[in-house]
Design a protein around this motif. Sequence first.
Motif, PDB file in Angstrom:
ATOM      1  N   LEU A  36      38.071  48.573  46.045  1.00 13.49           N
ATOM      2  CA  LEU A  36      37.642  48.230  44.689  1.00 13.49           C
ATOM      3  C   LEU A  36      38.767  48.519  43.695  1.00 13.49           C
ATOM      4  CD1 LEU A  36      33.929  49.420  44.917  1.00 13.49           C
ATOM      5  CD2 LEU A  36      34.821  47.088  45.005  1.00 13.49           C
ATOM      6  N   TYR A  37      39.651  47.545  43.580  1.00 15.27           N
ATOM      7  CA  TYR A  37      40.826  47.623  42.711  1.00 15.27           C
ATOM      8  C   TYR A  37      40.529  47.005  41.341  1.00 15.27           C
ATOM      9  CZ  TYR A  37      44.060  48.580  46.644  1.00 15.27           C
ATOM     10  OH  TYR A  37      44.725  49.131  47.710  1.00 15.27           O
ATOM     11  N   ARG A  38      41.136  47.567  40.315  1.00 20.12           N
ATOM     12  CA  ARG A  38      41.209  46.888  39.021  1.00 20.12           C
ATOM     13  C   ARG A  38      42.364  45.897  39.053  1.00 20.12           C
ATOM     14  NH1 ARG A  38      40.372  51.224  34.089  1.00 20.12           N
ATOM     15  NH2 ARG A  38      38.563  52.346  34.935  1.00 20.12           N
ATOM     16  N   LEU A  39      42.212  44.762  38.361  1.00 18.20           N
ATOM     17  CA  LEU A  39      43.381  43.940  38.092  1.00 18.20           C
ATOM     18  C   LEU A  39      44.368  44.741  37.244  1.00 18.20           C
ATOM     19  CD1 LEU A  39      41.778  40.467  37.235  1.00 18.20           C
ATOM     20  CD2 LEU A  39      43.087  41.042  39.287  1.00 18.20           C
ATOM     21  N   ARG A  40      45.647  44.455  37.379  1.00 16.88           N
ATOM     22  CA  ARG A  40      46.663  45.102  36.543  1.00 16.88           C
ATOM     23  C   ARG A  40      46.611  44.519  35.130  1.00 16.88           C
ATOM     24  NH1 ARG A  40      47.129  49.081  39.959  1.00 16.88           N
ATOM     25  NH2 ARG A  40      45.075  48.213  40.330  1.00 16.88           N
ATOM     26  N   PRO A  41      47.030  45.248  34.109  1.00 14.14           N
ATOM     27  CA  PRO A  41      47.026  44.693  32.747  1.00 14.14           C
ATOM     28  C   PRO A  41      47.754  43.361  32.647  1.00 14.14           C
ATOM     29  CG  PRO A  41      47.407  47.055  32.668  1.00 14.14           C
ATOM     30  CD  PRO A  41      47.428  46.681  34.114  1.00 14.14           C
TER      31      PRO A  41
END
Length: 517
Positions: free
Chosen positions: A90-95
Amino acid sequence: MTESYDVIIIGSGAGGGTLAHGLADSGKRILLLERGDFLPRELDNWDPKPVFADGKYISKDTWYDRDGKAFQPQVHYFVGGATKLYGAALYRLRPQDFEEIKHVSGISPAWPLSYDDFEPWYSKAEQMYQVHGNGGEDPTEGHRSEPYPWPAVSHEPRIQELYDDLGKGGYHAFHAPCGIMLDEADRPRSTCIRCTWCDGYPCLVHAKADAEVIAVRPLLDRPNVTLLTGAEVTKLETDGSGRTVTGVVVSRNGEREVYQGDIVAISAGAANSAKILLNSANDTHPNGLANGSDQVGRNYTFHNCKAIVSLSKEKNDTIFQKTLGINDFYLPTKDYQWPMGNIQMIGKSNAEAMRGEQPEKTMFAPEWTLSDVAEHAVDWWLTTEDLPVPENRVTTDSGGNIHLAYSSTNDEEADRLYGELKKVLNHVGMAAHHVLRKNFYMDMAIPLAGCAHQAGTCRFGADPATSVLDVNCKAHELDNLYVVDTSFFPSIGAVNPALTAIANALRVGDHLLSRMA
């Protein structure tokens, strides 16, 4: 007789299941429609032969490529959707993923919202899905308003050795974010037994943070929430103006049923959500519902991926292997002007899985040779961004069947990332053994079948001429229709999309609560 609800949600996965959970406390009457059933808890859940070699839990659907050739897509229809067999990475997208990015094959477009807009919802999603991680280890990650709710899952000895060696070599390895019910500080209370059966398998003990366990099961005793399984939505009906969905047509137990909802939210997966809209064409929407822009079904993406099995002299007796990631090549480097993508670990190899992945190469291999290879294997998953291309698209034929036209993008970046991994492996005393393109589970004859990370067929945006949905994921052309799965992505980034789908479902749910209030 048509039954009426306040909200009808089509699909119970990361988008639909999470949306239902977010709306349940409102007291509104919610109907959750799932075309599959509950995935049975059985010993086959943890048996690589039925899971990998036999494809027991894969749908029986037939899709067609751009030339009309039939194939079986690697999709799963169960309560919880695709999350029942995902790896819970469960990764966040990078900015930077929310901004315009130049790639060797073209442009990854900017989103209408920024990372800052999504950040609070990422935090809520991590809390809800019990994500384990360590903030600050990955230099590409964005700021956090809250820490991870659980500390990162610890590396087992062989992976810790790799982690340490990578650090000595100047790489920035980090603990991969995992959604599991595991409390290492108080093991007796833990549901997860920390086994190898996570990536690509159902979880027999319900310890994986999937949408069924986290979002749907807690709702089953709610009087205002109704779950119907075996309910495949075939089309949506509208009023004469075409502005309002008035009927959700369902095929269930061989019968046609119709349900009415003040609000209708589709979350059937990028291909099937587009299929529903295209098959709902009527006089007001002759090219498909919400398709005045001709964007429904277009810009299909599903990541340019490689699965790598690396070998070393040392045995790897790791059980839970998905604890390490590397994003040193996610953005352009001083040696290469283009982004390459994400490197992470995947589930541990075993002989039966290898037979399922490479049936022709392993057909005559003795069991002991495959087992010996698996004992020394360390397994990696490489992800490069797949660019949204209008010609990569879902269409349907006169029978309502899915046709998927697709050509890969950013192959040069993907090959470059593989080259960087080989340098990494040489540094830690390993060598790459083989590559499986697009799909870890089976080496299919065509890459289209490996569609676990599909996205982009109903992109959101401010301009109705170039997008299907507005910034709240409501169809521009209809007043009560929303799409809340990964279809809304303008671009897919190079990390697993599930957490972004979950965060967006919570965001859209908050909007719907305000609207219904």
